[in-house]
Design a protein around this motif. Structure first.
Motif, PDB file in Angstrom:
ATOM      1  N   THR A   2       0.839  -1.189   0.000  1.00 27.70           N
ATOM      2  CA  THR A   2       0.000   0.000   0.000  1.00 27.70           C
ATOM      3  C   THR A   2       0.879   1.246   0.000  1.00 27.70           C
ATOM      4  O   THR A   2       1.896   1.303   0.690  1.00 27.70           O
ATOM      5  CB  THR A   2      -0.908  -0.004   1.241  1.00 27.70           C
ATOM      6  OG1 THR A   2      -1.601  -1.254   1.309  1.00 27.70           O
ATOM      7  CG2 THR A   2      -1.911   1.116   1.191  1.00 27.70           C
ATOM      8  N   THR A   3       0.469   2.262  -0.754  1.00 27.72           N
ATOM      9  CA  THR A   3       1.245   3.497  -0.824  1.00 27.72           C
ATOM     10  C   THR A   3       0.822   4.457   0.289  1.00 27.72           C
ATOM     11  O   THR A   3      -0.267   4.329   0.855  1.00 27.72           O
ATOM     12  CB  THR A   3       1.049   4.203  -2.178  1.00 27.72           C
ATOM     13  OG1 THR A   3      -0.312   4.657  -2.254  1.00 27.72           O
ATOM     14  CG2 THR A   3       1.386   3.279  -3.342  1.00 27.72           C
ATOM     15  N   GLU A   6      -2.465   6.027  -0.474  1.00 27.93           N
ATOM     16  CA  GLU A   6      -3.609   5.158  -0.180  1.00 27.93           C
ATOM     17  C   GLU A   6      -3.908   5.120   1.318  1.00 27.93           C
ATOM     18  O   GLU A   6      -5.077   5.156   1.725  1.00 27.93           O
ATOM     19  CB  GLU A   6      -3.351   3.745  -0.712  1.00 27.93           C
ATOM     20  CG  GLU A   6      -3.345   3.667  -2.226  1.00 27.93           C
ATOM     21  CD  GLU A   6      -2.827   2.341  -2.765  1.00 27.93           C
ATOM     22  OE1 GLU A   6      -3.365   1.890  -3.788  1.00 27.93           O
ATOM     23  OE2 GLU A   6      -1.889   1.769  -2.159  1.00 27.93           O
ATOM     24  N   TYR A   7      -2.869   5.069   2.140  1.00 30.92           N
ATOM     25  CA  TYR A   7      -3.072   5.131   3.594  1.00 30.92           C
ATOM     26  C   TYR A   7      -3.759   6.441   3.979  1.00 30.92           C
ATOM     27  O   TYR A   7      -4.698   6.466   4.761  1.00 30.92           O
ATOM     28  CB  TYR A   7      -1.745   5.044   4.352  1.00 30.92           C
ATOM     29  CG  TYR A   7      -1.108   3.688   4.380  1.00 30.92           C
ATOM     30  CD1 TYR A   7      -1.811   2.561   4.793  1.00 30.92           C
ATOM     31  CD2 TYR A   7       0.228   3.533   4.040  1.00 30.92           C
ATOM     32  CE1 TYR A   7      -1.201   1.312   4.847  1.00 30.92           C
ATOM     33  CE2 TYR A   7       0.841   2.297   4.097  1.00 30.92           C
ATOM     34  CZ  TYR A   7       0.121   1.194   4.499  1.00 30.92           C
ATOM     35  OH  TYR A   7       0.731  -0.036   4.558  1.00 30.92           O
ATOM     36  N   ARG A  10      -7.396   6.614   3.005  1.00 28.11           N
ATOM     37  CA  ARG A  10      -8.227   5.780   3.873  1.00 28.11           C
ATOM     38  C   ARG A  10      -8.451   6.442   5.238  1.00 28.11           C
ATOM     39  O   ARG A  10      -9.569   6.528   5.720  1.00 28.11           O
ATOM     40  CB  ARG A  10      -7.598   4.402   4.059  1.00 28.11           C
ATOM     41  CG  ARG A  10      -8.437   3.503   4.962  1.00 28.11           C
ATOM     42  CD  ARG A  10      -7.842   2.118   5.070  1.00 28.11           C
ATOM     43  NE  ARG A  10      -8.680   1.280   5.879  1.00 28.11           N
ATOM     44  CZ  ARG A  10      -9.430   0.282   5.415  1.00 28.11           C
ATOM     45  NH1 ARG A  10      -9.434   0.013   4.130  1.00 28.11           N
ATOM     46  NH2 ARG A  10     -10.173  -0.431   6.231  1.00 28.11           N
ATOM     47  N   PHE A  34      -5.245  -4.119   5.189  1.00 25.85           N
ATOM     48  CA  PHE A  34      -4.908  -2.848   4.545  1.00 25.85           C
ATOM     49  C   PHE A  34      -3.676  -2.196   5.167  1.00 25.85           C
ATOM     50  O   PHE A  34      -2.917  -1.536   4.487  1.00 25.85           O
ATOM     51  CB  PHE A  34      -6.100  -1.885   4.636  1.00 25.85           C
ATOM     52  CG  PHE A  34      -5.856  -0.591   3.928  1.00 25.85           C
ATOM     53  CD1 PHE A  34      -6.046  -0.490   2.556  1.00 25.85           C
ATOM     54  CD2 PHE A  34      -5.400   0.525   4.605  1.00 25.85           C
ATOM     55  CE1 PHE A  34      -5.792   0.703   1.890  1.00 25.85           C
ATOM     56  CE2 PHE A  34      -5.152   1.717   3.952  1.00 25.85           C
ATOM     57  CZ  PHE A  34      -5.355   1.803   2.584  1.00 25.85           C
ATOM     58  N   TRP A  35      -3.480  -2.364   6.466  1.00 22.65           N
ATOM     59  CA  TRP A  35      -2.411  -1.672   7.187  1.00 22.65           C
ATOM     60  C   TRP A  35      -1.174  -2.554   7.315  1.00 22.65           C
ATOM     61  O   TRP A  35      -1.223  -3.589   7.939  1.00 22.65           O
ATOM     62  CB  TRP A  35      -2.891  -1.276   8.572  1.00 22.65           C
ATOM     63  CG  TRP A  35      -4.074  -0.358   8.563  1.00 22.65           C
ATOM     64  CD1 TRP A  35      -5.365  -0.712   8.807  1.00 22.65           C
ATOM     65  CD2 TRP A  35      -4.080   1.034   8.289  1.00 22.65           C
ATOM     66  NE1 TRP A  35      -6.172   0.393   8.701  1.00 22.65           N
ATOM     67  CE2 TRP A  35      -5.411   1.475   8.380  1.00 22.65           C
ATOM     68  CE3 TRP A  35      -3.087   1.956   7.976  1.00 22.65           C
ATOM     69  CZ2 TRP A  35      -5.773   2.802   8.174  1.00 22.65           C
ATOM     70  CZ3 TRP A  35      -3.451   3.274   7.762  1.00 22.65           C
ATOM     71  CH2 TRP A  35      -4.780   3.687   7.865  1.00 22.65           C
ATOM     72  N   ASP A  36      -0.057  -2.135   6.728  1.00 24.93           N
ATOM     73  CA  ASP A  36       1.214  -2.822   6.932  1.00 24.93           C
ATOM     74  C   ASP A  36       1.696  -2.551   8.354  1.00 24.93           C
ATOM     75  O   ASP A  36       1.225  -1.624   9.020  1.00 24.93           O
ATOM     76  CB  ASP A  36       2.267  -2.331   5.925  1.00 24.93           C
ATOM     77  CG  ASP A  36       1.972  -2.797   4.505  1.00 24.93           C
ATOM     78  OD1 ASP A  36       1.362  -3.866   4.348  1.00 24.93           O
ATOM     79  OD2 ASP A  36       2.340  -2.076   3.558  1.00 24.93           O
ATOM     80  N   LYS A  39       2.027   0.968  10.301  1.00 26.67           N
ATOM     81  CA  LYS A  39       1.399   2.071   9.571  1.00 26.67           C
ATOM     82  C   LYS A  39       0.093   2.529  10.208  1.00 26.67           C
ATOM     83  O   LYS A  39      -0.231   3.713  10.204  1.00 26.67           O
ATOM     84  CB  LYS A  39       1.158   1.697   8.107  1.00 26.67           C
ATOM     85  CG  LYS A  39       2.419   1.554   7.304  1.00 26.67           C
ATOM     86  CD  LYS A  39       3.110   2.892   7.167  1.00 26.67           C
ATOM     87  CE  LYS A  39       4.324   2.796   6.262  1.00 26.67           C
ATOM     88  NZ  LYS A  39       4.997   4.091   6.124  1.00 26.67           N
TER      89      LYS A  39
END
Length: 183
Positions: A2-3, A6-7, A10, A34-36, A39
């Motif tokens: 995810t960039t 994008e974070y 969201r 969705f969350w690395d 992050k």
């Protein structure tokens, strides 16, 4: 992967209630796919400041002559404070390394800039003691209970100012805001 854009897109849709839910997921180590790693906490903290009225600069890299020299988790501007943000979502208490990293980042900034390190699990005793000696830089420490308290009271900017003032007055970088009477 995810960039950052994008974070950011969201988290912008989250209100205080969504942040409290995300915080519960962070504490349970069960954030969505969705969350690395790490992050979710970074973006939760910045969004809380934004919802509370602060101007926020989202995570970014700093380059000098096309070479990446820093990765900044974010910057918050509120009540005449400029604060670099560092977030650590680890299973163990945070030691001195992220604080030393933030200190070095502050050395490249105007003297009025401060730093805040947010840790879900808190800090080692050595980290707390040594943070008091990173002068002339000011680095404030926020543990998980304080993050939760700020979210529940929807008032993280006021607490940042309070922590800063206690640090100026008493030299305590880890003043526990949960002991304050909220008004």
């Amino acid at each position: 992967m995810t960039t950052d854009a994008e974070y950011q897109a969201r988290i912008i849709s989250y209100d205080w209630d969504n942040l409290i839910i995300l915080w519960s997921e962070i504490k349970a180590r069960n954030t969505s796919n969705f969350w690395d790693a790490g992050k979710a906490l970074e973006y939760l903290i910045l969004r809380a400041f934004q919802l509370d009225g602060a101007e926020v600069a989202w995570p970014n890299t700093v380059k000098i002559r096309d070479k990446i020299v820093e990765q900044i988790d974010g910057v918050v501007y509120t009540d005449s404070l400029a604060c670099l943000i560092e977030c650590k979502d680890t299973t163990e208490e945070v030691n001195i390394e992220p604080i030393a990293k933030l200190r070095n980042q502050l050395l490249r900034r105007p003297a009025t800039a401060i730093g805040s390190v947010f840790s879900r699990t808190g800090f080692t005793e050595a980290a707390v003691i040594l943070t008091g000696f990173v002068a002339p830089q000011t680095i404030l420490l926020w543990g998980g209970e304080e993050i939760e308290y700020s979210l529940a009271n929807k008032c993280i900017c006021k607490f940042l100012v309070k922590k800063y003032r206690v640090c100026v007055h008493k030299g305590i970088p880890n003043h526990d805001i949960t002991t304050e009477i909220f008004s």
